[in-house]
Scaffold this active site. Sequence first.
Site, PDB file in Angstrom:
ATOM      1  N   CYS A  43      34.139   4.833 -24.472  1.00  0.00           N
ATOM      2  CA  CYS A  43      33.345   4.907 -23.252  1.00  0.00           C
ATOM      3  C   CYS A  43      34.199   5.575 -22.181  1.00  0.00           C
ATOM      4  O   CYS A  43      35.304   5.130 -21.885  1.00  0.00           O
ATOM      5  CB  CYS A  43      32.894   3.522 -22.803  1.00  0.00           C
ATOM      6  SG  CYS A  43      34.203   2.295 -22.659  1.00  0.00           S
ATOM      7  N   HIS A  92       0.824  -1.210   0.000  1.00  0.00           N
ATOM      8  CA  HIS A  92       0.000   0.000   0.000  1.00  0.00           C
ATOM      9  C   HIS A  92       0.853   1.254   0.000  1.00  0.00           C
ATOM     10  O   HIS A  92       0.608   2.202  -0.756  1.00  0.00           O
ATOM     11  CB  HIS A  92      -0.923   0.009   1.233  1.00  0.00           C
ATOM     12  CG  HIS A  92      -1.690   1.287   1.392  1.00  0.00           C
ATOM     13  ND1 HIS A  92      -1.213   2.345   2.144  1.00  0.00           N
ATOM     14  CD2 HIS A  92      -2.855   1.702   0.852  1.00  0.00           C
ATOM     15  CE1 HIS A  92      -2.071   3.335   2.075  1.00  0.00           C
ATOM     16  NE2 HIS A  92      -3.080   2.975   1.304  1.00  0.00           N
TER      17      HIS A  92
END
Length: 817
Positions: free
Chosen positions: A750, A420
């Site tokens: 990279c 919840h």
Amino acid sequence: MASTRHVIPFAELGRQDVGSVGGKNASLGEMTAHLAGAGVRVPPGFATTADAYGELLDGHGLRGRIEEQIVRLREGAALDEVGAAIRSMTLAEPLPPGLRAEIVSAYEQLGRDEGRADPEVAVRSSATAEDLPEASFAGQQETYLNVRGTARLLESVHRCYASLYTDRAIDYRERMGFDHLQVALSVGVQTMVRSDLAGAGVIFTLDPESGFPEVIVISAAFGLGETVVSGQVDPDEYTVFKPSLEDPELDPLIDVRVGAKRRKAVYAEHGLTRTVDTTPEERSQRVLTDTEVRLLADWALTVEGHYGCPMDLEWAKDGLTGDLWIVQARPETVQSRRAASTLRRCRLTATPGTPLVDGTAVGEAIGSGPVVLLDTPVDLDLDRFPSGGVLVTGITDPDWEPIMKRASAIVTDHGGRTSHAAIVSRELGVPAVVGTGRATHALHDGQKVTVSCAEGGRGKVYDGLLAYEETETDLAGIPATRTHVMLNLADPSAAFRWWRLPADGVGLARLEFIVAHQVKAHPMALLHPERLAHADRCAVDQLTEGYLDRTRYFTDRLAYGIARIAASRWPAPVVVRTSDFKTNEYARLLGGRPFEPVEANPMIGWRGASRYYSDGYREGFALECRALRRVRDEMGLTNVIVMIPFCRTLEEADRVLDVMSEEGLRRGENGLKVYVMAEIPANVILAEDFAERFDGFSIGSNDLTQLTLGVDRDSEALAHVFDETDPAVTRSIETLVPRAQSVGRTVGLCGQRPSDDPAFTEFLVKTGIDSISVAPDSFAAVKQHVAAAELARYGEGRTAPSGTRWPQAEQPSPSRQ
């Protein structure tokens, strides 16, 4: 459908009946009527109608008396007083005789169909309203499980009607502008699935945190499903990749996380339910088998395809028969409504210390403020809860929602991503960290904290009010470029959050992060525990609990991590670099010390390719290969490209490729490409020779600079000499790119430098490099820099394709998403 009927079987309902029986019951009818032929199983049942509820209101002037109470509320009466008065009046009003008779008749028929008298049923509320699809009433009304006998059933139906006026439901309708008396209530009565003897949970047909649409996420716990929805347990979580699910030959399960599952809900002796502790065996076991996960995922994909939108479902397994069932279905209402063209991100700008607590991150935001520690939502008058306070509690339920709306962040001891607290915090856009286990003990009232959900799958609570920034990226404004701009990704838990970025794939996924953070042990320690000290051996035993084969633990963790990253960019290429720890870094892993020498300079020592064929690590590299092969060949993620780091010589390259071949990773087989890092001058000098052995190069600019200039990149004394733009380094790049491309090999880079230095990006574009790979938070800026550099070099033709060297992987079969 006649309006005078009070009760309708699910088999006669469909989604067109939302106005009569509410979204929940209409969906159960829709699936019963239209999806049974596709194998989707829904427990039988029936629903009361809105007309039946209207009759209750019209009896003895109940409708008018409710209106009077709403007027009192708007004139200043207390919400809890008004809610209690309406619920009391509703319960005091007898159910209409015709409704009672039809409920009893339908219940008796359900028993005859089931072959037993007084079957146990679930009694669930389903609110109705014309514009219900644009608002969510989920969780605001009551549900009763294990209801048996007509007297208990009628009482439960009556209580469901009264629950339309819980305090939270009244507050929600007031804020949303609903006319209270235009919202009716239907009650669904459904045969109970004996999941108290097995398990239950929730399914999302997208990733509930990021909205990534190509996965199905299944949560599971033992016992009835209320513990998962309420957040009382940390459930198992299974992630299924939709494109692979379409192919029966592939294994679509790309991630498994076994939760603690410390509690479960079971039948009580005299009706309804109770919560008990799970056994130690249950806590370490999976709730679902791979076969069961696949079946549920297949059903979920079928339901999603039928409805044409992402779905939120609940499932249950019957412990007596072993059958699986779908017990609820509704459209997902949070991620599916997010703007697809805008990417909002938060990041800490201050360096945090050690987290006070951590848990599952919900959302991707950051919040801060004073801790407000509560046991129940009535511990504190709402007006005294400071706006911007950090709510810290054990678990939440719908009664907490008025307080949750005022919080800057939410932290709970219990619960998972479908609890919840998680569901509501997503709807509110409030960061939450759930399932910490100890927040209510580790944090204290008034303590100023920062709650960060912006660092991957683990949310963290830090001491103090730390500085952070929020940015929004307009994805529609990111230009197309000829040069591929890719992502550097390390943390698999954060991979899905970047799926909206229009990147050309992943240029660097480092196995070291997965080994250090998800495997958490040296692979050789798993292979040879007899060489470990007693304490380390006990730690390894605890880490691999539930695995008879410790090597399977390693390959599972590694494969799941690789698969999440590969799935996030499917079918674009994802370059996975095999492990490149230095010996001192390997030694720090659990059990690593007996397997690692002490080196004077690990930076240029026993690392990368030299380990893979050596006696000291050959077995460990074999495990890496097995994980990679599993991802590509069994899971179907053939967009994975393997990259070998720190390969010094041609002989070394041959030996590594031979080892890979022995482990089933053969270059060219099943489309496998193998790249090499270009970080050693030898890789540049012998470019054509390395190109005969590898399909592409990825420049590691840090190591290339270090070895070209002879500078230890970690040396503070020589930091002023370390320069990736030094002519010796840039000429090496200018040499490598055309030589590799002349023989049909791709070249990428990279590293951090393009993110920090637009001039370096411009230099790379001028060389004609195929790709640049950067951190996700730098992607948009680098993309702009690349576009500007291409405009200067190519003119308006800059977006022309750069060739056919970067093909996307062939999808196993099309996704229905």
